[in-house]
Design a protein around this motif. Structure first.
Motif, PDB file in Angstrom:
ATOM      1  N   GLU A  41       0.833  -1.210   0.000  1.00  0.00           N
ATOM      2  CA  GLU A  41       0.000   0.000   0.000  1.00  0.00           C
ATOM      3  C   GLU A  41       0.863   1.255   0.000  1.00  0.00           C
ATOM      4  N   ASP A  42       1.914   1.284   0.789  1.00  0.00           N
ATOM      5  CA  ASP A  42       2.776   2.469   0.849  1.00  0.00           C
ATOM      6  C   ASP A  42       3.463   2.727  -0.494  1.00  0.00           C
ATOM      7  N   SER A  43       3.985   1.673  -1.119  1.00  0.00           N
ATOM      8  CA  SER A  43       4.671   1.862  -2.398  1.00  0.00           C
ATOM      9  C   SER A  43       3.697   2.276  -3.495  1.00  0.00           C
ATOM     10  N   MET A  44       2.524   1.660  -3.532  1.00  0.00           N
ATOM     11  CA  MET A  44       1.537   2.027  -4.557  1.00  0.00           C
ATOM     12  C   MET A  44       1.047   3.457  -4.376  1.00  0.00           C
ATOM     13  N   ALA A  45       0.820   3.864  -3.134  1.00  0.00           N
ATOM     14  CA  ALA A  45       0.378   5.241  -2.902  1.00  0.00           C
ATOM     15  C   ALA A  45       1.462   6.238  -3.290  1.00  0.00           C
ATOM     16  N   GLY A  46       2.726   5.908  -3.021  1.00  0.00           N
ATOM     17  CA  GLY A  46       3.817   6.801  -3.422  1.00  0.00           C
ATOM     18  C   GLY A  46       3.952   6.916  -4.932  1.00  0.00           C
ATOM     19  N   PHE A  47       3.796   5.817  -5.645  1.00  0.00           N
ATOM     20  CA  PHE A  47       3.897   5.859  -7.101  1.00  0.00           C
ATOM     21  C   PHE A  47       2.664   6.492  -7.743  1.00  0.00           C
TER      22      PHE A  47
END
Length: 492
Positions: A283-289
């Motif tokens: 979730e953190d990586s997808m939200a950042g991208f």
């Protein structure tokens, strides 16, 4: 009886059996035969491992065809970039620096559009800034004399590399520009150090910048034009799938505890909460991208991606409660059957209303349309909590025992005292834990509903369907008398 006979060429043993027959024991195989058997077994084991690997690869390709498409896009991009080497006019235009375009494609092309844009933009900006700064430092060092030139270059590399490395520890910089800072350090060091021996530094830097721009632009075009995989959409789908998994896990836990059902499908549903617990990094990586992606579909440029992280955090908080419920199922100490029957209806009603609310929230997130049944479902869940609390208050007193070994004279002499047996306390403890965690799960689900409502407000979800709302209101009006009777009974 055993006897041995020696033949001219070989030795064989005959074993006489009682019925008069004899069995011939063949001599042991030779060294060559043993080596051949070992090699054949080793080859068979190697082929079996290859077959298992291909079988796993096939299962991944069938389950997630997007990954196969991503691999094909990377191959097509590398083939196009390789034309700068294969075709002489293109090679003469960029020279040997065409290799930088190939390296850019290999390093930059990612699975989602947001990740590719993140790396492309960071690489382009970092290369331009580091190249310009490196050329400027080289110009200043070259005009300071032959003795001071290496000193100035070394000090500049030390200061800028140290400062850039320290910036990677700052959370805001690390979240958005970590890759760019890394490329900045690499490019500045290469340009400033190579400038000490290369005469035409500006030409080399411009050619490398142009080839990197060619590779990055090809990555962006192919990633966005041919079956794009958006990080924001993947995050959106992950959240509504986690909502559905929590609903199935909650239903499976309570059903297995009170109905003693151990079917394979029920166990599979219960294990769904583990995926929710392990989804924070994704979730953190997808939200950042997703912040780097342009507007697409229902997702605007400034879509509230941070709110998805808050919903995910609430989901994990609820998943921890379901994990505790799962622990109650595996407890070796079981509650007495009368107590379980007494609380089964209230617990099943609460789990059903809570799982229905989770499924309604999942539908709201999936369709990006507000639901008119969420408030009513929250009220039903809270009423089920009150019903469970009343059931706990009216719990039969199975833990009270009177001493039966005393005589009548002793019984008249001193009053009977109620004593609690430790074994009964240990038997009821798992059931009390389950009831407590079930009430806590309902409270966590209420927090999830609040976060989803906030997401619907910030993301401007569509208004609820009027036809469905009118049908639900009419059905609620029909069921309202019976519900009111149940509420009065439960509260009374």
């Amino acid at each position: 009886m055993v006897m041995g006979n020696r033949a001219p060429n070989k030795l064989e043993w005959r074993i006489n059996v009682r019925n008069g027959t004899s069995e011939i024991l063949q001599p042991e195989s030779g060294l060559v035969h043993r080596i051949w058997s070992w090699l054949k077994g080793l080859l068979g084991e190697f082929m079996l491992k290859i077959w298992n690997f291909l079988e796993k690869a096939r299962n991944i390709a069938v389950a997630e065809p997007k990954k196969v498409i991503h691999c094909l896009k990377v191959g097509v991009t590398l083939t196009i970039v390789s034309l700068f080497y294969y075709m002489r006019p293109l090679y003469e235009g960029v020279g040997g620096n065409a290799m930088w375009a190939i390296m850019t494609v290999v390093v930059v092309f990612e699975y989602t559009v947001g990740a590719t844009l993140y790396k492309c933009i960071n690489r382009a900006i970092a290369t331009f800034l580091a190249g310009s700064l490196g050329v400027g430092v080289h110009w200043a060092a070259s005009h300071s004399g032959d003795k001071l030139e290496p000193i100035i270059l070394g000090i500049s590399v030390f200061l800028l590399a140290s400062a850039a490395t320290f910036s990677r520890f700052i959370p805001s910089v690390k979240a958005r520009f970590d890759y760019g800072v890394l490329i900045f350090i690499l490019t500045f060091s290469l340009v400033s150090v190579s400038g000490y021996r290369v005469d035409k530094l500006i030409d080399v830097a411009s050619q490398r910048l142009s080839t990197i721009a060619i590779g990055a632009s090809l990555c962006v075009l192919i990633c966005m034009l041919f079956y794009p995989i958006w990080a924001g959409k993947e995050l959106h789908n992950l959240i509504h799938r986690n909502l559905e998994k929590l609903a199935d896990a909650l239903d499976g836990c309570i059903a297995e505890y009170f109905t003693d059902s151990s079917a394979g499908d029920s166990c599979k549903k219960i294990g769904g909460y583990k995926c929710v617990l392990n989804s924070k990094a994704a979730e953190d990586s997808m939200a950042g991208f997703a912040r780097w992606e342009p507007a697409h579909g229902r997702f605007n440029f400034r879509h509230p991606w941070k709110q998805y992280l808050k919903v995910g955090a609430s989901l994990r908080s609820c998943a921890y409660c379901i994990e505790t419920l799962d622990g109650c199922l595996n407890s070796e100490i079981k509650a007495p059957e009368p107590l379980r029957r007494h609380l089964s209806d209230a617990c099943i009603t609460l789990s059903s209303s809570a799982s229905f609310l989770l499924k309604e929230l999942a539908t709201t997130v999936k369709t990006m349309r507000k639901s008119s049944e969420i408030d009513f479902s929250i009220g039903e869940m809270q009423f089920a909590v009150l019903k469970l609390e009343n059931a706990m208050k009216s719990l039969p007193n199975h833990l009270v025992a009177t001493p039966s070994s005393t005589s009548d004279r002793d019984a008249k002499a001193e009053p009977i005292r109620k004593t609690t047996t430790p074994s009964s306390v240990m038997e009821i403890l798992p059931l009390a834990t389950l009831v407590s965690m079930l009430k806590e799960t309902a409270a966590r689900i209420k927090e999830i509903a609040d976060e989803v409502n906030e997401l619907a407000k910030l993301a401007d979800f569509k208004p609820p369907n009027t036809k469905k709302a009118s049908q639900s209101q009419s059905s609620n009006q029909v069921d309202e008398p019976s519900n009111n009777e149940e509420r009065t009974k439960g509260l009374g």
